[in-house]
Write a protein that holds these residues in place. Structure first.
Motif, PDB file in Angstrom:
ATOM      1  N   ALA A 268       0.941  -0.791  -0.186  1.00 13.80           N
ATOM      2  CA  ALA A 268       0.239  -0.334  -0.057  1.00 13.80           C
ATOM      3  C   ALA A 268       1.356   1.501   0.234  1.00 13.80           C
ATOM      4  O   ALA A 268       0.377   1.751  -0.200  1.00 13.80           O
ATOM      5  CB  ALA A 268      -0.539   0.008   2.028  1.00 13.80           C
ATOM      6  N   SER A 269       1.564   1.165   0.681  1.00 14.59           N
ATOM      7  CA  SER A 269       2.714   2.794   0.701  1.00 14.59           C
ATOM      8  C   SER A 269       3.245   2.193  -0.707  1.00 14.59           C
ATOM      9  O   SER A 269       3.774   3.820  -1.187  1.00 14.59           O
ATOM     10  CB  SER A 269       3.730   2.617   1.983  1.00 14.59           C
ATOM     11  OG  SER A 269       3.151   2.060   3.164  1.00 14.59           O
ATOM     12  N   MET A 270       3.860   1.619  -1.324  1.00 17.67           N
ATOM     13  CA  MET A 270       3.986   1.531  -2.663  1.00 17.67           C
ATOM     14  C   MET A 270       3.146   2.151  -3.289  1.00 17.67           C
ATOM     15  O   MET A 270       3.993   3.263  -4.794  1.00 17.67           O
ATOM     16  CB  MET A 270       5.123   0.256  -2.796  1.00 17.67           C
ATOM     17  CG  MET A 270       6.449  -0.473  -2.008  1.00 17.67           C
ATOM     18  SD  MET A 270       7.060  -1.759  -3.164  1.00 17.67           S
ATOM     19  CE  MET A 270       5.963  -3.018  -2.629  1.00 17.67           C
ATOM     20  N   ARG A 271       2.178   1.451  -3.505  1.00 23.56           N
ATOM     21  CA  ARG A 271       1.312   2.200  -4.391  1.00 23.56           C
ATOM     22  C   ARG A 271       1.001   3.594  -3.949  1.00 23.56           C
ATOM     23  O   ARG A 271       0.725   4.527  -5.348  1.00 23.56           O
ATOM     24  CB  ARG A 271      -0.149   1.613  -4.000  1.00 23.56           C
ATOM     25  CG  ARG A 271      -0.107   0.117  -5.131  1.00 23.56           C
ATOM     26  CD  ARG A 271      -1.984  -0.500  -5.002  1.00 23.56           C
ATOM     27  NE  ARG A 271      -2.732  -0.987  -3.509  1.00 23.56           N
ATOM     28  CZ  ARG A 271      -2.264  -1.888  -3.255  1.00 23.56           C
ATOM     29  NH1 ARG A 271      -1.329  -2.681  -3.394  1.00 23.56           N
ATOM     30  NH2 ARG A 271      -2.643  -1.738  -1.737  1.00 23.56           N
ATOM     31  N   VAL A 335       3.867  -6.248 -10.113  1.00 26.06           N
ATOM     32  CA  VAL A 335       2.920  -6.130 -10.784  1.00 26.06           C
ATOM     33  C   VAL A 335       2.025  -7.285 -10.278  1.00 26.06           C
ATOM     34  O   VAL A 335       0.623  -6.845  -9.860  1.00 26.06           O
ATOM     35  CB  VAL A 335       3.038  -7.457 -12.345  1.00 26.06           C
ATOM     36  CG1 VAL A 335       2.240  -8.316 -12.798  1.00 26.06           C
ATOM     37  CG2 VAL A 335       4.256  -6.685 -13.221  1.00 26.06           C
ATOM     38  N   GLU A 336       2.546  -8.663  -9.378  1.00 29.68           N
ATOM     39  CA  GLU A 336       1.822  -8.864  -8.146  1.00 29.68           C
ATOM     40  C   GLU A 336       0.905  -8.255  -7.672  1.00 29.68           C
ATOM     41  O   GLU A 336      -0.198  -8.635  -6.694  1.00 29.68           O
ATOM     42  CB  GLU A 336       1.826 -10.345  -7.977  1.00 29.68           C
ATOM     43  CG  GLU A 336       2.589 -11.403  -9.603  1.00 29.68           C
ATOM     44  CD  GLU A 336       2.958 -12.819  -9.371  1.00 29.68           C
ATOM     45  OE1 GLU A 336       3.350 -12.683  -8.438  1.00 29.68           O
ATOM     46  OE2 GLU A 336       3.285 -13.472  -9.985  1.00 29.68           O
ATOM     47  N   LEU A 337       2.220  -7.547  -6.307  1.00 30.72           N
ATOM     48  CA  LEU A 337       1.760  -7.031  -4.956  1.00 30.72           C
ATOM     49  C   LEU A 337       1.029  -5.497  -5.393  1.00 30.72           C
ATOM     50  O   LEU A 337       0.751  -5.395  -4.144  1.00 30.72           O
ATOM     51  CB  LEU A 337       2.970  -7.161  -4.153  1.00 30.72           C
ATOM     52  CG  LEU A 337       4.193  -8.157  -4.145  1.00 30.72           C
ATOM     53  CD1 LEU A 337       4.849  -8.316  -2.690  1.00 30.72           C
ATOM     54  CD2 LEU A 337       3.508  -9.660  -2.921  1.00 30.72           C
ATOM     55  N   ILE A 338       1.799  -5.013  -6.183  1.00 27.44           N
ATOM     56  CA  ILE A 338       1.130  -4.141  -6.573  1.00 27.44           C
ATOM     57  C   ILE A 338      -0.144  -3.493  -7.202  1.00 27.44           C
ATOM     58  O   ILE A 338      -1.050  -2.752  -6.737  1.00 27.44           O
ATOM     59  CB  ILE A 338       2.601  -3.220  -6.508  1.00 27.44           C
ATOM     60  CG1 ILE A 338       3.725  -2.487  -5.473  1.00 27.44           C
ATOM     61  CG2 ILE A 338       1.586  -1.104  -7.024  1.00 27.44           C
ATOM     62  CD1 ILE A 338       4.438  -1.762  -6.012  1.00 27.44           C
ATOM     63  N   GLY A 339       0.049  -4.468  -8.565  1.00 30.33           N
ATOM     64  CA  GLY A 339      -0.866  -4.639  -9.529  1.00 30.33           C
ATOM     65  C   GLY A 339      -0.908  -3.238 -10.500  1.00 30.33           C
ATOM     66  O   GLY A 339      -1.791  -3.286 -11.151  1.00 30.33           O
ATOM     67  N   ALA A 345       5.920  -2.131 -14.636  1.00 28.51           N
ATOM     68  CA  ALA A 345       7.047  -2.527 -13.823  1.00 28.51           C
ATOM     69  C   ALA A 345       7.983  -2.388 -14.738  1.00 28.51           C
ATOM     70  O   ALA A 345       8.828  -2.805 -14.001  1.00 28.51           O
ATOM     71  CB  ALA A 345       6.508  -3.618 -13.918  1.00 28.51           C
ATOM     72  N   LEU A 346       8.321  -2.459 -16.161  1.00 24.72           N
ATOM     73  CA  LEU A 346       9.807  -3.098 -17.174  1.00 24.72           C
ATOM     74  C   LEU A 346      10.009  -2.222 -17.282  1.00 24.72           C
ATOM     75  O   LEU A 346      11.000  -1.332 -17.012  1.00 24.72           O
ATOM     76  CB  LEU A 346       9.138  -3.378 -18.604  1.00 24.72           C
ATOM     77  CG  LEU A 346       8.604  -4.469 -18.008  1.00 24.72           C
ATOM     78  CD1 LEU A 346       7.917  -4.828 -19.848  1.00 24.72           C
ATOM     79  CD2 LEU A 346      10.067  -5.565 -17.947  1.00 24.72           C
TER      80      LEU A 346
END
Length: 396
Positions: A268-271, A335-339, A345-346
């Protein structure tokens, strides 16, 4: 110095049948040609090869090679006063297997002789740039400390944290080192030191800092370029004191590194950071330690034992000590944790850090004239199958 001397790869290569991500968008049915260490063209997949050395990448994603600005170790090796050139190459080899084609070996706070040794080591590595060796991935050096704040030292040994050495600017900003990244606690070094390092061509980031919002804004005015591992080892954002995190998120022009291993920063913090900063200003870093690419579950850092348990690098008391993260693992986690979509991501793993390092005219895109630094990976298993550095191919 001329990094393009003594090239030996005369063969023109063609990379076909991949799902191509050029740094902007995905393409189907395209082929990429390489010549003399550069990307020469993007064309429709041909029926006849006509002199090309072919690489069939069916089922793989072909993308710009990953760029990591914070690599403490890998392949069982830590960057320190005893590191040899073959060991440095072992570090680069270990990370190449996970898609990193450009990196800044990172020295955790150490004594002055260790800093001199690492500077000399990086100069030696650059003499081999352009050869068919993973040393070509080493684009410079990252001095993470020792001019940090003991209150936010993390794994950095407190006995090595000190005021600025008289010769620090000359050593850490020497142009023969390539890209020079210096992490400091701005409240400890002052704006004048930051301004001088920037004037000499270095990139300066804030990290391991207990500074205030005002300290950071003064540092930004002096030329601060980024924030090392955002959220970690810095004052958090509060309602009345924005702190280092608040300054980082408030400023639109600085870059922030994220350790997306699932341990250092909550998804959530990364998002929230990614939503808050302008697009292109959040990049992935690994902060990787010796365990990456090694079967060893423990290693030594400044007389302290670091163990790897369930993917987490830590000291005996549980303190996080770098990471066991790889760049392909960071892409997967974003991709998988943040969505986030794979395309973003690349970019966070290649184009954005290349821009941070002022190398975005040669790295981070698959386009004619750019360096032939590429990665091909299986998007189902998140495993790297091929890499190219300066056009030199390696299957993994």
């Amino acid at each position: 110095m001329c990094f393009l001397a003594n090239r030996t790869d005369a063969m023109t290569q063609i990379l076909m049948h991949a799902r191509l991500f050029d740094g902007d968008q995905f393409h189907a049915g395209k082929a990429v040609t390489l010549e003399d260490g550069r990307i020469s063209s993007i064309i429709d997949s041909p029926n006849k090869l006509g002199g090309y050395e072919p690489h069939d990448l069916t089922g793989l994603v072909l993308a710009p090679g990953f760029v990591d600005a914070q690599v403490n170790g890998g392949g069982g090796v830590m960057l320190n006063a005893d590191t040899t050139l073959p060991q440095l190459e072992a570090m680069a080899d270990a990370h190449r297997a996970y898609g990193t084609t450009s990196m800044l070996p990172t020295l955790i706070s150490d004594a002055w002789p260790a800093m001199e040794h690492v500077a000399h080591l990086i100069e030696l590595a650059h003499r081999h740039w352009g050869e068919d060796r993973s040393l070509s991935a080493i684009k410079g050096v990252h001095f993470e400390g020792p001019y940090l704040n003991a209150a936010r030292k993390g794994v950095h040994p407190e006995e090595q944290l000190r005021p600025v050495d008289d010769r620090a600017v000359d050593l850490m900003t020497h142009p023969d080192l390539g890209v020079r990244l210096i992490t400091v606690a701005p409240e400890k070094v002052g704006p004048g030191f930051i301004r001088e390092c920037v004037h000499q061509g270095a990139l300066v980031s804030a990290g391991h800092t207990a500074g205030s919002y005002q300290d950071m804004t003064a540092a930004i005015r002096a030329g601060l370029r980024g924030f090392t591992h955002l959220f970690n080892a810095m004052t958090p954002m509060g309602s009345r004191e924005p702190g280092v995190v608040g300054a980082a998120l408030d400023d639109p022009d600085t870059w922030c590194g994220l350790i997306a291993d699932g341990f250092h920063v909550h998804p959530a913090s990364m998002r929230n950071a990614i939503k808050t900063k302008p697009r292109g200003k959040v990049m992935l870093v690994t902060d990787a330690m010796a365990s990456v690419g090694s079967d060893e579950a423990a290693f030594t850092l400044h007389d302290q034992t670091v163990t790897v348990q369930d993917g987490r690098c830590q000291l005996k008391d549980g303190t996080l000590a770098g990471s066991a993260l790889t760049m392909i693992g960071a892409v997967r986690n974003v991709v998988e944790l943040i969505g986030l979509p794979l395309s973003e991501a690349l970019r966070m793993a290649s184009r954005y850090p290349a821009s941070f390092m002022r190398m975005d005219t040669s790295l981070g895109l698959i386009a004619p004239g750019f360096s032939a630094d590429l990665v091909a990976f299986d998007p189902e298993t998140w495993t790297v199958k091929h890499s190219w550095i300066n056009g030199f191919h390696r299957a993994h």
